[in-house]
Design an enzyme around this catalytic site. Structure first.
Site, PDB file in Angstrom:
ATOM      1  N   ASP A   1      11.109  23.968  62.751  1.00 33.41           N
ATOM      2  CA  ASP A   1      11.882  22.801  63.162  1.00 33.41           C
ATOM      3  C   ASP A   1      11.102  21.936  64.154  1.00 33.41           C
ATOM      4  O   ASP A   1      10.520  20.924  63.774  1.00 33.41           O
ATOM      5  CB  ASP A   1      13.231  23.235  63.731  1.00 33.41           C
ATOM      6  CG  ASP A   1      14.260  22.106  63.737  1.00 33.41           C
ATOM      7  OD1 ASP A   1      14.014  21.059  63.102  1.00 33.41           O
ATOM      8  OD2 ASP A   1      15.317  22.272  64.373  1.00 33.41           O
ATOM      9  N   ASP A   2      11.079  22.316  65.426  1.00 32.10           N
ATOM     10  CA  ASP A   2      10.401  21.533  66.472  1.00 32.10           C
ATOM     11  C   ASP A   2       9.679  22.470  67.437  1.00 32.10           C
ATOM     12  O   ASP A   2      10.139  22.701  68.556  1.00 32.10           O
ATOM     13  CB  ASP A   2      11.419  20.674  67.240  1.00 32.10           C
ATOM     14  CG  ASP A   2      12.065  19.621  66.361  1.00 32.10           C
ATOM     15  OD1 ASP A   2      11.452  18.552  66.186  1.00 32.10           O
ATOM     16  OD2 ASP A   2      13.163  19.875  65.846  1.00 32.10           O
TER      17      ASP A   2
ATOM     18  N   GLU B   1      24.250  22.120  60.737  1.00 34.64           N
ATOM     19  CA  GLU B   1      23.477  22.708  61.835  1.00 34.64           C
ATOM     20  C   GLU B   1      24.421  22.950  63.011  1.00 34.64           C
ATOM     21  O   GLU B   1      24.668  24.084  63.408  1.00 34.64           O
ATOM     22  CB  GLU B   1      22.331  21.789  62.256  1.00 34.64           C
ATOM     23  CG  GLU B   1      21.504  22.331  63.407  1.00 34.64           C
ATOM     24  CD  GLU B   1      20.374  21.393  63.824  1.00 34.64           C
ATOM     25  OE1 GLU B   1      19.529  21.839  64.630  1.00 34.64           O
ATOM     26  OE2 GLU B   1      20.336  20.241  63.368  1.00 34.64           O
TER      27      GLU B   1
ATOM     28  N   HIS C   1      19.923  16.994  56.797  1.00 36.64           N
ATOM     29  CA  HIS C   1      20.351  17.852  57.903  1.00 36.64           C
ATOM     30  C   HIS C   1      21.878  17.943  57.851  1.00 36.64           C
ATOM     31  O   HIS C   1      22.569  16.925  57.969  1.00 36.64           O
ATOM     32  CB  HIS C   1      19.964  17.248  59.244  1.00 36.64           C
ATOM     33  CG  HIS C   1      18.531  17.422  59.627  1.00 36.64           C
ATOM     34  ND1 HIS C   1      17.501  16.760  58.999  1.00 36.64           N
ATOM     35  CD2 HIS C   1      17.961  18.183  60.614  1.00 36.64           C
ATOM     36  CE1 HIS C   1      16.358  17.111  59.585  1.00 36.64           C
ATOM     37  NE2 HIS C   1      16.602  17.963  60.555  1.00 36.64           N
TER      38      HIS C   1
ATOM     39  N   HIS D   1      10.637  22.828  56.675  1.00 31.84           N
ATOM     40  CA  HIS D   1      11.437  22.075  57.644  1.00 31.84           C
ATOM     41  C   HIS D   1      10.765  22.104  59.012  1.00 31.84           C
ATOM     42  O   HIS D   1      10.975  23.030  59.816  1.00 31.84           O
ATOM     43  CB  HIS D   1      12.860  22.638  57.739  1.00 31.84           C
ATOM     44  CG  HIS D   1      13.802  21.767  58.506  1.00 31.84           C
ATOM     45  ND1 HIS D   1      14.905  21.170  57.935  1.00 31.84           N
ATOM     46  CD2 HIS D   1      13.803  21.370  59.802  1.00 31.84           C
ATOM     47  CE1 HIS D   1      15.539  20.451  58.849  1.00 31.84           C
ATOM     48  NE2 HIS D   1      14.883  20.565  59.997  1.00 31.84           N
TER      49      HIS D   1
ATOM     50  N   HIS E   1       9.393  19.038  62.036  1.00 35.92           N
ATOM     51  CA  HIS E   1       9.297  17.625  62.408  1.00 35.92           C
ATOM     52  C   HIS E   1       7.942  17.338  63.040  1.00 35.92           C
ATOM     53  O   HIS E   1       7.528  18.031  63.978  1.00 35.92           O
ATOM     54  CB  HIS E   1      10.410  17.259  63.390  1.00 35.92           C
ATOM     55  CG  HIS E   1      11.782  17.334  62.796  1.00 35.92           C
ATOM     56  ND1 HIS E   1      12.471  16.217  62.390  1.00 35.92           N
ATOM     57  CD2 HIS E   1      12.592  18.392  62.531  1.00 35.92           C
ATOM     58  CE1 HIS E   1      13.653  16.570  61.910  1.00 35.92           C
ATOM     59  NE2 HIS E   1      13.744  17.898  61.981  1.00 35.92           N
TER      60      HIS E   1
ATOM     61  N   HIS F   1      19.086  23.370  57.598  1.00 43.66           N
ATOM     62  CA  HIS F   1      19.877  24.289  58.426  1.00 43.66           C
ATOM     63  C   HIS F   1      21.043  24.851  57.613  1.00 43.66           C
ATOM     64  O   HIS F   1      20.905  25.871  56.968  1.00 43.66           O
ATOM     65  CB  HIS F   1      20.348  23.627  59.719  1.00 43.66           C
ATOM     66  CG  HIS F   1      19.233  23.114  60.568  1.00 43.66           C
ATOM     67  ND1 HIS F   1      18.414  23.946  61.299  1.00 43.66           N
ATOM     68  CD2 HIS F   1      18.779  21.849  60.793  1.00 43.66           C
ATOM     69  CE1 HIS F   1      17.514  23.228  61.944  1.00 43.66           C
ATOM     70  NE2 HIS F   1      17.702  21.956  61.644  1.00 43.66           N
TER      71      HIS F   1
END
Length: 365
Positions: free
Chosen positions: A301-302, A222, A219, A21, A23, A243
């Site tokens: 994630d990011d 979350e 998703h 996971h 992005h 999440h």
């Protein structure tokens, strides 16, 4: 928290890892954004990595809305630029290889990286139409070249966006078109308050994904309630949950998904800074998931927005949640088993992990 940057030899868990996971547009290098902006003649509010980092990253827990606003600082720099799109995919693989990742599934919205959905700076600066289809081709090329250069395996997941249900059928068709060229699944991201019963475009796309044997993740849970997770599983037929922290608030659903061995793609550092969970890591829901033997992975994630690395997620789970090396091995094996790779490639990945972990009795995991 740990400083940005990691060395595999000094990582919290220095063995081979799997990440499911992350992005692509949340993992771009600051240096790349600045260089592309300069090449394209795009003025930015800061012209050094340190100054631009202050604009793009979160330092304290906030809201998901505030988190999403950070993308406005740089998405227009990359979107619609063929060289930049391919470059960020290639550099992403290099970054993951340095973090000790041997298999990664990276996700993105093709529409958000296309120039048909953003206002051009000026017509003479457009490089021609960069459609969502072209974006997928460019990302596939960048990932493939990165694989060859850095010796790891990278696949992609295409994201539907909850606020743009009219894009979703495009996404599933792109998944079908490129299923043999690096794309392994469909995802649904965005505002969890926009449920799929009210936006049937998402439901139809996922129904087509089921019919076409396209793998599915969503998703859910979350920042949203357990009902969003239930919808993801029962309506969209999700095989994995992105999440999913708030699933534990519905004990019946939580028990059901434990029994089904549902995989949860968990992102501890992200969950703190987006306000998804209690900022006190010692009270994080992932502790409950671990205690109950749930099937989950650790992911970034990011990392651009959180100024983080994968090692930071491992570090906080070790320091604040008591995770051991054996538990890190278990969750990575679960990640490999829950990956969207074909059976033969999945078996090869698992064997690579077993070798890395020096495992003799594989049944323990």
């Amino acid at each position: 928290m740990a400083k940005r940057g990691t060395d595999k030899q000094h990582a919290t868990f220095a063995k081979d890892k799997v990440e499911l996971h992350v992005h692509l547009d949340g993992a771009i290098r600051l240096k790349t954004i600045l260089e592309v902006a300069k090449r394209r003649g795009i003025a930015l509010p800061a012209d050094t990595e340190e100054a631009f980092c202050q604009l793009c990253t979160l330092k304290e827990p906030t809201t998901l809305t505030d988190f999403l606003s950070k993308f406005n600082q740089f998405m227009h720099v990359i979107a619609g630029d063929k060289k930049a799109i391919k470059r960020i995919a290639y550099e992403f693989v290099e970054t993951k290889a340095k973090e000790g990742v041997v298999y990664v599934e990276v996700r993105y919205s093709p529409h958000l990286l296309a120039n048909c959905n953003v206002e051009p700076i000026s017509w003479n600066q457009r490089e021609g139409d960069v459609t969502p289809d072209k974006v997928v081709q460019l990302v596939n090329q960048g990932l493939s070249e990165g694989e060859k250069a850095f010796g790891i395996k990278a696949r992609s997941i295409l994201c539907c966006m909850r606020h743009m249900p009219n894009w979703s059928m495009d996404i599933v068709e792109l998944c079908k078109k490129y299923r043999n060229d690096g794309v392994v699944a469909i995802d649904l991201a965005g505002d969890e308050s926009l449920n799929c019963e009210a936006f049937p475009g998402h439901r139809k796309a996922y129904e087509e994904a089921v019919r076409s044997c396209i793998h599915r993740t969503v998703h859910a849970g979350e920042v949203g309630p357990p009902s969003v997770v239930r919808e993801a599983v029962e309506v969209l037929k999700a095989e994995r949950i992105g999440h999913g922290y708030h699933t534990v608030e519905d004990l019946d659903l939580y028990k059901q998904l434990l029994e089904q061995n549902m995989h949860f793609e968990m992102c501890p550092v992200s969950s703190k800074l987006t306000g998804a969970c209690n900022p006190d890591f010692t009270k994080h829901p992932i502790i409950r998931f671990r205690e109950d033997g749930a099937n989950f992975s650790l992911n970034t994630d990011d990392p651009l927005i959180f100024n983080s690395t994968l090692d930071m997620d491992y570090q906080v789970t070790k320091q604040y949640m008591g995770f051991t090396e054996k538990e890190f091995m278990r969750l990575n094996i679960n990640a490999a088993k829950s990956s969207f790779l074909p059976h033969k490639e999945k078996k090869d990945l698992l064997n690579r992990l077993y070798e890395s972990y020096g495992m003799v009795d594989k049944s323990r995991f």
